[in-house]
Design an enzyme around this catalytic site. Sequence first.
Site, PDB file in Angstrom:
ATOM      1  N   LYS A  21      -8.744  13.600   4.756  1.00 48.69           N
ATOM      2  CA  LYS A  21      -7.865  12.428   4.716  1.00 48.69           C
ATOM      3  C   LYS A  21      -6.844  12.625   5.828  1.00 48.69           C
ATOM      4  O   LYS A  21      -6.792  13.707   6.418  1.00 48.69           O
ATOM      5  CB  LYS A  21      -7.167  12.289   3.359  1.00 48.69           C
ATOM      6  CG  LYS A  21      -6.607  13.596   2.785  1.00 48.69           C
ATOM      7  CD  LYS A  21      -6.033  13.405   1.387  1.00 48.69           C
ATOM      8  CE  LYS A  21      -7.056  13.504   0.287  1.00 48.69           C
ATOM      9  NZ  LYS A  21      -7.130  12.338  -0.567  1.00 48.69           N
ATOM     10  N   ARG A  22      -6.031  11.593   6.139  1.00 48.18           N
ATOM     11  CA  ARG A  22      -4.975  11.787   7.124  1.00 48.18           C
ATOM     12  C   ARG A  22      -4.117  12.975   6.703  1.00 48.18           C
ATOM     13  O   ARG A  22      -3.903  13.209   5.504  1.00 48.18           O
ATOM     14  CB  ARG A  22      -4.119  10.516   7.236  1.00 48.18           C
ATOM     15  CG  ARG A  22      -4.826   9.338   7.879  1.00 48.18           C
ATOM     16  CD  ARG A  22      -5.285   9.645   9.266  1.00 48.18           C
ATOM     17  NE  ARG A  22      -4.193   9.885  10.160  1.00 48.18           N
ATOM     18  CZ  ARG A  22      -3.858   9.107  11.195  1.00 48.18           C
ATOM     19  NH1 ARG A  22      -4.574   8.046  11.486  1.00 48.18           N
ATOM     20  NH2 ARG A  22      -2.825   9.415  11.980  1.00 48.18           N
TER      21      ARG A  22
ATOM     22  N   LYS B  44     -15.048   7.696  -3.521  1.00 46.76           N
ATOM     23  CA  LYS B  44     -16.309   7.973  -2.809  1.00 46.76           C
ATOM     24  C   LYS B  44     -16.895   9.304  -3.252  1.00 46.76           C
ATOM     25  O   LYS B  44     -18.103   9.428  -3.491  1.00 46.76           O
ATOM     26  CB  LYS B  44     -16.061   7.994  -1.291  1.00 46.76           C
ATOM     27  CG  LYS B  44     -15.622   6.655  -0.753  1.00 46.76           C
ATOM     28  CD  LYS B  44     -15.088   6.734   0.684  1.00 46.76           C
ATOM     29  CE  LYS B  44     -14.333   5.441   0.994  1.00 46.76           C
ATOM     30  NZ  LYS B  44     -13.487   5.540   2.196  1.00 46.76           N
TER      31      LYS B  44
ATOM     32  N   HIS C 107       0.804  -1.232   0.000  1.00 48.89           N
ATOM     33  CA  HIS C 107       0.000   0.000   0.000  1.00 48.89           C
ATOM     34  C   HIS C 107       0.833   1.276   0.000  1.00 48.89           C
ATOM     35  O   HIS C 107       0.269   2.362   0.173  1.00 48.89           O
ATOM     36  CB  HIS C 107      -0.922   0.054   1.218  1.00 48.89           C
ATOM     37  CG  HIS C 107      -1.948  -1.029   1.266  1.00 48.89           C
ATOM     38  ND1 HIS C 107      -3.226  -0.859   0.776  1.00 48.89           N
ATOM     39  CD2 HIS C 107      -1.885  -2.290   1.737  1.00 48.89           C
ATOM     40  CE1 HIS C 107      -3.919  -1.981   0.978  1.00 48.89           C
ATOM     41  NE2 HIS C 107      -3.124  -2.865   1.539  1.00 48.89           N
TER      42      HIS C 107
ATOM     43  N   THR D 253      -8.792   6.261  -1.783  1.00 51.51           N
ATOM     44  CA  THR D 253     -10.100   5.636  -1.965  1.00 51.51           C
ATOM     45  C   THR D 253     -11.208   6.653  -1.745  1.00 51.51           C
ATOM     46  O   THR D 253     -12.315   6.488  -2.254  1.00 51.51           O
ATOM     47  CB  THR D 253     -10.296   4.439  -1.006  1.00 51.51           C
ATOM     48  OG1 THR D 253      -9.799   4.815   0.280  1.00 51.51           O
ATOM     49  CG2 THR D 253      -9.553   3.214  -1.497  1.00 51.51           C
TER      50      THR D 253
ATOM     51  N   LYS E 246       0.319  14.508   1.055  1.00 47.33           N
ATOM     52  CA  LYS E 246      -1.069  14.722   0.616  1.00 47.33           C
ATOM     53  C   LYS E 246      -1.341  16.208   0.371  1.00 47.33           C
ATOM     54  O   LYS E 246      -2.366  16.588  -0.189  1.00 47.33           O
ATOM     55  CB  LYS E 246      -2.051  14.159   1.635  1.00 47.33           C
ATOM     56  CG  LYS E 246      -1.953  12.626   1.780  1.00 47.33           C
ATOM     57  CD  LYS E 246      -2.909  12.099   2.830  1.00 47.33           C
ATOM     58  CE  LYS E 246      -2.723  10.636   3.172  1.00 47.33           C
ATOM     59  NZ  LYS E 246      -3.402   9.708   2.255  1.00 47.33           N
TER      60      LYS E 246
HETATM   61  C1  F58 Z   1      -3.185   3.724   2.254  1.00 50.20           C
HETATM   62  N1  F58 Z   1      -2.230   3.376   3.270  1.00 50.20           N
HETATM   63  C2  F58 Z   1      -2.554   4.455   1.099  1.00 50.20           C
HETATM   64  N2  F58 Z   1      -1.590   3.143   5.466  1.00 50.20           N
HETATM   65  O1  F58 Z   1      -1.850   5.597   1.566  1.00 50.20           O
HETATM   66  C3  F58 Z   1      -3.654   4.874   0.142  1.00 50.20           C
HETATM   67  O2  F58 Z   1      -3.096   5.490  -0.994  1.00 50.20           O
HETATM   68  C4  F58 Z   1      -4.446   3.648  -0.281  1.00 50.20           C
HETATM   69  O3  F58 Z   1      -5.569   4.036  -1.004  1.00 50.20           O
HETATM   70  C5  F58 Z   1      -4.914   2.876   0.938  1.00 50.20           C
HETATM   71  O4  F58 Z   1      -3.822   2.552   1.773  1.00 50.20           O
HETATM   72  C6  F58 Z   1      -5.611   1.596   0.565  1.00 50.20           C
HETATM   73  O5  F58 Z   1      -4.848   0.870  -0.341  1.00 50.20           O
HETATM   74  C7  F58 Z   1      -2.562   3.474   4.571  1.00 50.20           C
HETATM   75  O6  F58 Z   1      -3.679   3.811   4.923  1.00 50.20           O
HETATM   76  C8  F58 Z   1      -1.669   3.272   6.795  1.00 50.20           C
HETATM   77  O7  F58 Z   1      -2.637   3.743   7.356  1.00 50.20           O
HETATM   78  C9  F58 Z   1      -0.483   2.803   7.599  1.00 50.20           C
HETATM   79  C10 F58 Z   1      -0.935   1.975   8.772  1.00 50.20           C
HETATM   80  C11 F58 Z   1       0.242   1.571   9.649  1.00 50.20           C
HETATM   81  C12 F58 Z   1       1.005   2.766  10.074  1.00 50.20           C
HETATM   82  C13 F58 Z   1       1.457   3.597   8.909  1.00 50.20           C
HETATM   83  C14 F58 Z   1       0.289   4.006   8.031  1.00 50.20           C
END
Ligand code: F58
Length: 845
Positions: A576-577, A691, A383, A687, A582
Amino acid sequence: MAATTVRANGTSATAKLEKIPPAAHPLADEPAEVAANINYHAKYSPHFSPFKFEPEQAYYASAESVLDRLVQQWNETYLQFHKDDPKQTYYLSMEYLQGRALINAIGNLNVHNAYADALNKLGHDLEEVVEQEKDAALGNGGLGRLASCFLDSMATLNLPAWGYGLRYKYGLFKQLITKMGQEEIAEDWLEKFSPWEVVRHDVVFPVRFFGRVKLNPNGSRKWVEGEVFQALAYDVPIPGYKTKNTISLRLWEAKASSGDFNLFQFNDGQYESAAQLHSRAQQICAVLYPGDATESGKLLRLKQQFFLCSASLQDIIHRFKERKDGKDSWQWSEFPSKVAVQLNDTHPTLAIPELMRLLMDDEGLGWDEAWDVTTRTIAYTNHTVLPEALEKWSQVVMWKLLPRHMEIIEEIDKRFIAMIRATQPDLESKLPNMRILDNNPQKPVVRMANLCVVSAHTVNGVAQLHSDILKSELFADYVSVWPSKLQNKTNGITPRRWLRFCNPELSNIITKWLKTEQWVTNLDLLVGLRQCADNADLQAEWASAKMANKQRLAQYILRVTGVSIDPNSLFDIQVKRIHEYKRQLMNILGAIYRYKKLKEMSPDERKNITPRTIMIGGKAFATYTNAKRIVKLVNDVGDVVNTDPEVNSYLKVVFIPNYNVSVAEMLIPGSELSQHISTAGMEASGTSNMKFSLNGCLIIGTLDGANVEIREEIGEENFFLFGATADQVPRLRKERENGLFKPDPRFEEAKQFIRSGAFGSYDYNPLLESLEGNSGYGRGDYFLVGHDFPSYMDAQERVDAAYKDTKKWLKMSILSTAGSGKFSSDRTISQYAKEIWNIEECRVP
Ligand code: F58
């Protein structure tokens, strides 16, 4: 005297409750019977003092009444899987962002209206009751929400599948906005209890940490001693949409056994040491993503990862063995034809050495046989390409916590090197980067992504561009070794939660114009809207649904922020985060520039301006300083702009606090423009872009992640594109290092305006300096905000112009929805099922 709730319309919920006789109707779908069943639970599954029937009590009783039906379907599904014995998929994920369950469950079970009527009979309003539920936020962001969308699709597609995760006591923190900026508060979603989980007292597995490896006389090895905890299963039902199939999300909780409680010490007054193991067990599932700045934090996170992997694999193996009970004997070589394990990022990578250990040390398989089974079972989804997000665990810590697993990982590494030397000697120079162990004496680590690529039969990225980057950059060296191992599976979202249930107004219009509701499970049908995109009647209905959603959103914003926003202004949202890649900073700099120009205009000039409400929301990691500065800046800008009577009818800037799944369900239907503006090549997919687009919101964005495919699907004329492309980024960074970057005057003006103190006295220099200089740690504008800013502002001008032409805007909005069919998680999951898992539907008749 019974305590009563007097409702706004003057009726008393308790009085109404008394008129409905309580009766168990587990499968009720008529309002009167549903009401009786809710009352039954209010009375006979009591959690509160009697006679109290406020919205909160109504919520718990409703949830329990829904669970009745779910349990029935759930058991039938389980039996069907047992009977048919199909190959099953196990989705291992450290995160699930489930959000609320009640509204989703009654929607999927097709009893929404029955519940609305039933609650009415009981003196309650469904919407208010639904809002009593706390979000289950066992995840950080996109990756966790993706897992939850996938479960919904797996159930809806009748696939034999399970989700496995951890039952964190505290999920993602609650974000408070104060004068200081973001503050984090623990969010106890289990504070009262969750009516959706069922503890399986019979599903318990031991999980060991530390200890040593014992060599047996026959040469086999065994992991012994150390600390042993129990993993106890809590199952959450996942109903499919309009199907009986209901699958499980199995969440593990860590327990110590009663034998670990030292009664002698306790009676001797040594209370803490008497219960030491119990308190260590509680730490394991205490919080989602414990801070990993300290060594103890890192160790705890590693323990969590192993806990998930070990408990889940023991359960999977147990089910595999159990299925043939009393029938012919089974072979381990059949395991991969019955079991598919999907790793959601590298967080559950330890499933690889754990499966090897269980097969070899517990089941007596030799290395080759165990390796064959493991590699045919496991698949891995990547990811991220951000180097700092690629997990690397200290070998020293791993040897201590998981000594047997480190032996196995060393052996996998050794055999991988030997295989490359024997088959592709030309790759010798690449081996230091390809191998699993990085033996740098300063800090030897295990590279989890490499372990996944070497061990999994399939590795996939989450959008086409991202998968291409995996092949050409991050995992390029492996392509010639395993030419077909790398795949793409573009992410998707569930159309149930993200359109049908969160936006009933628009859903009804779509159903009316398509003359079918089939789009809810066949999202490609939305393309049928294209031919009516110019139709004035459809446009009028579309506009009125959007307006209703904007009004609802405006009320919400007023309630949570105190800021009043104009539903006639353009609603522009970025949620978003918070992360530098971003580029929320670019958004707020654009807002600042807009504000400054508005201030400089005469009242007459302002009349030509498209009024905008810019909303930004998201959580920053507690220790991510620059992200927190961005949150503070957005809030400071909002405080000034929103109270400036000269311009505040043309511009509002709002920070939306505590962004989560439920807030998203409110925001997205009311959005008109949304920003997906990451530096190209850095957002794996995104994602929320899907939406927003599905809900008829236009996107301003870069060619990054799934934006590329969204733009292809909806048509480039319906997408506000700007910015550098992924392949230009390395050159642009080089040029910057060489001092060749010339900033746009608008960019300089916006930064200067902040420095002038226009938004208060907080020291924004450290944040602004990240955009300045040409190199150095935290400097040199790594994310290319300065480079992309002028084209971003030009795109924003195109947005303003397009919004003035209402018919054109509405057409673009309809075409966005019409082109979003590809982004259903049903499509994504069907592809995983066919192209990675090799599983087929197993439907409850
Ligand atoms: C996200 N990753 C990607 N990671 O950033 C986003 O582009 C993608 O659409 C999504 O995954 C689904 O494929 C993501 O959310 C985290 O939250 C990690 C979790 C563990 C700690 C570091 C961040």
